[in-house]
Scaffold this motif. Structure first.
Motif, PDB file in Angstrom:
ATOM      1  N   UNK A 103      54.705   6.255  24.881  1.00  0.00           N
ATOM      2  CA  UNK A 103      53.909   5.700  23.795  1.00  0.00           C
ATOM      3  C   UNK A 103      54.722   5.680  22.504  1.00  0.00           C
ATOM      4  N   UNK A 104      55.359   6.794  22.200  1.00  0.00           N
ATOM      5  CA  UNK A 104      56.167   6.875  20.972  1.00  0.00           C
ATOM      6  C   UNK A 104      57.307   5.861  20.993  1.00  0.00           C
ATOM      7  N   UNK A 105      57.975   5.750  22.140  1.00  0.00           N
ATOM      8  CA  UNK A 105      59.128   4.853  22.233  1.00  0.00           C
ATOM      9  C   UNK A 105      58.714   3.392  22.110  1.00  0.00           C
ATOM     10  N   UNK A 106      57.636   3.019  22.809  1.00  0.00           N
ATOM     11  CA  UNK A 106      57.198   1.620  22.761  1.00  0.00           C
ATOM     12  C   UNK A 106      56.684   1.247  21.372  1.00  0.00           C
ATOM     13  N   UNK A 107      55.959   2.150  20.721  1.00  0.00           N
ATOM     14  CA  UNK A 107      55.449   1.836  19.387  1.00  0.00           C
ATOM     15  C   UNK A 107      56.562   1.812  18.353  1.00  0.00           C
ATOM     16  N   UNK A 108      57.568   2.657  18.540  1.00  0.00           N
ATOM     17  CA  UNK A 108      58.698   2.654  17.604  1.00  0.00           C
ATOM     18  C   UNK A 108      59.421   1.313  17.628  1.00  0.00           C
ATOM     19  N   UNK A 109      59.491   0.705  18.812  1.00  0.00           N
ATOM     20  CA  UNK A 109      60.175  -0.585  18.947  1.00  0.00           C
ATOM     21  C   UNK A 109      59.480  -1.698  18.164  1.00  0.00           C
ATOM     22  N   UNK A 110      58.179  -1.535  17.914  1.00  0.00           N
ATOM     23  CA  UNK A 110      57.443  -2.580  17.180  1.00  0.00           C
ATOM     24  C   UNK A 110      56.968  -2.067  15.810  1.00  0.00           C
ATOM     25  N   UNK A 111      57.552  -0.943  15.388  1.00  0.00           N
ATOM     26  CA  UNK A 111      57.235  -0.376  14.064  1.00  0.00           C
ATOM     27  C   UNK A 111      55.750  -0.078  13.886  1.00  0.00           C
ATOM     28  N   UNK A 112      55.133   0.448  14.952  1.00  0.00           N
ATOM     29  CA  UNK A 112      53.736   0.873  14.890  1.00  0.00           C
ATOM     30  C   UNK A 112      53.660   2.380  15.123  1.00  0.00           C
ATOM     31  N   UNK A 113      52.547   2.960  14.763  1.00  0.00           N
ATOM     32  CA  UNK A 113      52.340   4.394  14.963  1.00  0.00           C
ATOM     33  C   UNK A 113      50.865   4.637  15.254  1.00  0.00           C
ATOM     34  N   UNK A 114      50.490   5.906  15.380  1.00  0.00           N
ATOM     35  CA  UNK A 114      49.095   6.242  15.628  1.00  0.00           C
ATOM     36  C   UNK A 114      48.738   7.511  14.872  1.00  0.00           C
ATOM     37  N   UNK A 115      47.454   7.730  14.702  1.00  0.00           N
ATOM     38  CA  UNK A 115      46.990   8.805  13.823  1.00  0.00           C
ATOM     39  C   UNK A 115      46.540  10.048  14.575  1.00  0.00           C
ATOM     40  N   UNK A 116      46.291   9.924  15.869  1.00  0.00           N
ATOM     41  CA  UNK A 116      45.746  11.046  16.625  1.00  0.00           C
ATOM     42  C   UNK A 116      46.807  12.001  17.142  1.00  0.00           C
ATOM     43  N   UNK A 117      46.336  13.035  17.820  1.00  0.00           N
ATOM     44  CA  UNK A 117      47.204  14.007  18.474  1.00  0.00           C
ATOM     45  C   UNK A 117      46.944  13.997  19.969  1.00  0.00           C
ATOM     46  N   UNK A 118      47.858  14.610  20.724  1.00  0.00           N
ATOM     47  CA  UNK A 118      47.763  14.635  22.182  1.00  0.00           C
ATOM     48  C   UNK A 118      47.262  15.985  22.695  1.00  0.00           C
ATOM     49  N   UNK A 119      46.518  15.936  23.777  1.00  0.00           N
ATOM     50  CA  UNK A 119      46.230  17.107  24.594  1.00  0.00           C
ATOM     51  C   UNK A 119      46.520  16.749  26.050  1.00  0.00           C
TER      52      UNK A 119
END
Length: 207
Positions: A103-119
């Motif tokens: 998720x981090x890698x794919x979103x970094x490629x399109x300059x997007x991010x997210x606000x939540x955390x993972x469990x």
């Protein structure tokens, strides 16, 4: 506003070309279910074309063929939509470190991010179901008699059963330790506790 209940989350699963985005692997399918207070309120599923052919091993493992991916939308287009889908939600996955990497890698490629955390449902299961020898998703589905369509290693099917498993784990805190409406933060803390001290940790949370 971020919902803090452990029952209000997005449960997601990636199918990928391999194990590591650092080695050039890409996502080829995303599946997710959005839970609000334990009820599925939305779903997201799409194949995505990584821009190169996937191996025969991955075709056999996932059932996703190069022919299927040839007509799929690009990773960029799919992940752009998915970044909108997960905003303001905390996230759950089985073996979450894997899905978070992609998720981090794919979103970094399109300059997007997210606000939540993972469990991680796998780590929580290891602590709450210590009698279980295997915490692979398919084995836990069988152990808990979770309804399923017999399909594994497809993203939406895996996300659906992971959501069922997650809710079962959350509900067990109420049943076994009288913790009403466990928070997402509590589930995160639980996943990092030493196995030997789980009962003591959870008993304190109920006070």
């Amino acid at each position: 506003m971020m919902l803090s209940s452990a029952k209000s989350v997005v449960v997601l699963d990636f199918e990928t070309t391999g194990l590591s985005p650092n080695q050039g692997d890409r996502a080829i399918e995303i599946g997710a279910v959005k839970l609000e207070n334990g009820t599925v309120v939305d779903r997201f599923q799409s194949l995505m074309n990584p821009g190169f052919r996937v191996s025969g091993f991955i075709e056999n493992y996932t059932g996703i063929s190069n022919a299927m991916l040839a007509n799929a939308p690009s990773c960029k287009d799919v992940m752009g939509e998915f970044s909108t889908f997960i905003q303001n939600s905390n996230l759950v996955a089985h073996n979450a470190s894997f899905d978070k990497r992609f998720l981090d890698a794919e979103l970094e490629l399109i300059n997007e991010s997210y606000t939540g955390e993972f469990a991680c449902s796998l780590l929580v299961s290891r602590r709450l179901n210590q009698e279980t020898h295997s915490h692979k998703l398919g084995d836990l589905v069988a152990y808990h008699n979770i309804a399923n369509d017999g399909v594994f290693h497809r993203a939406l099917a895996d996300a659906e059963v992971t959501a069922s498993l997650w809710l079962l784990l959350v509900d067990s805190l109420t049943e076994r330790f009288q913790i009403n409406d466990p928070s997402f933060a509590l589930m995160q803390k639980l996943s990092k506790q030493p196995k030997a001290s789980i009962a003591q940790f959870l008993t304190k949370q109920a006070v």
